[in-house]
Design a protein around this motif. Structure first.
Motif, PDB file in Angstrom:
ATOM      1  N   ALA A  12      12.850  86.303 -65.062  1.00 49.52           N
ATOM      2  CA  ALA A  12      13.221  87.695 -65.351  1.00 49.52           C
ATOM      3  C   ALA A  12      12.357  88.662 -64.546  1.00 49.52           C
ATOM      4  N   GLN A  13      11.072  88.370 -64.452  1.00 48.08           N
ATOM      5  CA  GLN A  13      10.170  89.228 -63.684  1.00 48.08           C
ATOM      6  C   GLN A  13      10.554  89.211 -62.205  1.00 48.08           C
ATOM      7  N   ARG A  15      13.543  88.632 -60.974  1.00 50.01           N
ATOM      8  CA  ARG A  15      14.797  89.373 -60.844  1.00 50.01           C
ATOM      9  C   ARG A  15      14.536  90.875 -60.817  1.00 50.01           C
ATOM     10  N   ARG A  16      13.645  91.346 -61.696  1.00 52.23           N
ATOM     11  CA  ARG A  16      13.328  92.773 -61.716  1.00 52.23           C
ATOM     12  C   ARG A  16      12.713  93.212 -60.391  1.00 52.23           C
ATOM     13  N   PHE A  19      15.343  93.313 -57.726  1.00 54.17           N
ATOM     14  CA  PHE A  19      16.242  94.444 -57.938  1.00 54.17           C
ATOM     15  C   PHE A  19      15.600  95.747 -57.482  1.00 54.17           C
ATOM     16  N   ARG A  69      24.401  91.676 -63.711  1.00 59.70           N
ATOM     17  CA  ARG A  69      23.402  90.912 -62.949  1.00 59.70           C
ATOM     18  C   ARG A  69      22.103  91.690 -62.761  1.00 59.70           C
ATOM     19  N   ALA A  70      22.188  92.897 -62.242  1.00 56.95           N
ATOM     20  CA  ALA A  70      20.993  93.641 -61.844  1.00 56.95           C
ATOM     21  C   ALA A  70      20.331  94.380 -62.992  1.00 56.95           C
ATOM     22  N   ASN A  72      21.286  94.189 -66.590  1.00 51.90           N
ATOM     23  CA  ASN A  72      21.137  93.355 -67.787  1.00 51.90           C
ATOM     24  C   ASN A  72      20.493  92.005 -67.500  1.00 51.90           C
ATOM     25  N   GLU A  73      20.306  91.689 -66.228  1.00 54.96           N
ATOM     26  CA  GLU A  73      19.608  90.488 -65.767  1.00 54.96           C
ATOM     27  C   GLU A  73      20.231  89.177 -66.250  1.00 54.96           C
ATOM     28  N   SER A  75      22.265  85.736 -65.663  1.00 55.51           N
ATOM     29  CA  SER A  75      22.358  84.774 -64.566  1.00 55.51           C
ATOM     30  C   SER A  75      23.782  84.799 -63.999  1.00 55.51           C
TER      31      SER A  75
END
Length: 118
Positions: A12-13, A15-16, A19, A69-70, A72-73, A75
């Protein structure tokens, strides 16, 4: 109590971070700093409005995939399940959404800079 595993938190980190770097010089990049002047807050507000405006201009399928995706993260697999898409359709749609948003944001940014200098 945190119900996410260390691996899920790390993903998650990542992905953030990924983004935030997609839209260099936009409000996502500026969210890191917590100390801002009133003019910086106004600029962030303006940029946020630009992003919202750009999101409203893209196709609904792009918007849905991008938000899931971006923002609400979710998959790729989760996004595919929510939208009843194939995973490959999610991947392609997400990449197209990002490209379209980058183009729209660049146009919005240039228009804003032009208007603010006149």
């Amino acid at each position: 109590m945190n119900h996410y595993s260390d691996e899920e938190q790390r993903i998650a980190q990542h992905r953030r971070r990924k983004f935030y770097h997609l839209f260099k010089d936009s409000y996502f990049h500026q969210l890191i700093s917590s100390e801002r002047s009133p003019s910086q807050w106004m600029e962030i507000r303006t940029e946020r409005q630009m992003v919202e405006k750009a999101l409203l201009k893209v196709k609904p399928t792009y918007r849905a995939v991008f938000i899931l995706r971006a923002i609400n993260e979710l998959s790729i697999k989760e996004t595919a399940e929510v939208l009843s898409y194939s995973e490959s359709k999610v991947k392609v749609t997400y990449l197209r959404a990002i490209k379209k948003l980058q183009t729209l944001l660049q146009i919005e940014w240039e228009e804003w800079k032009h208007e603010s200098t006149n």
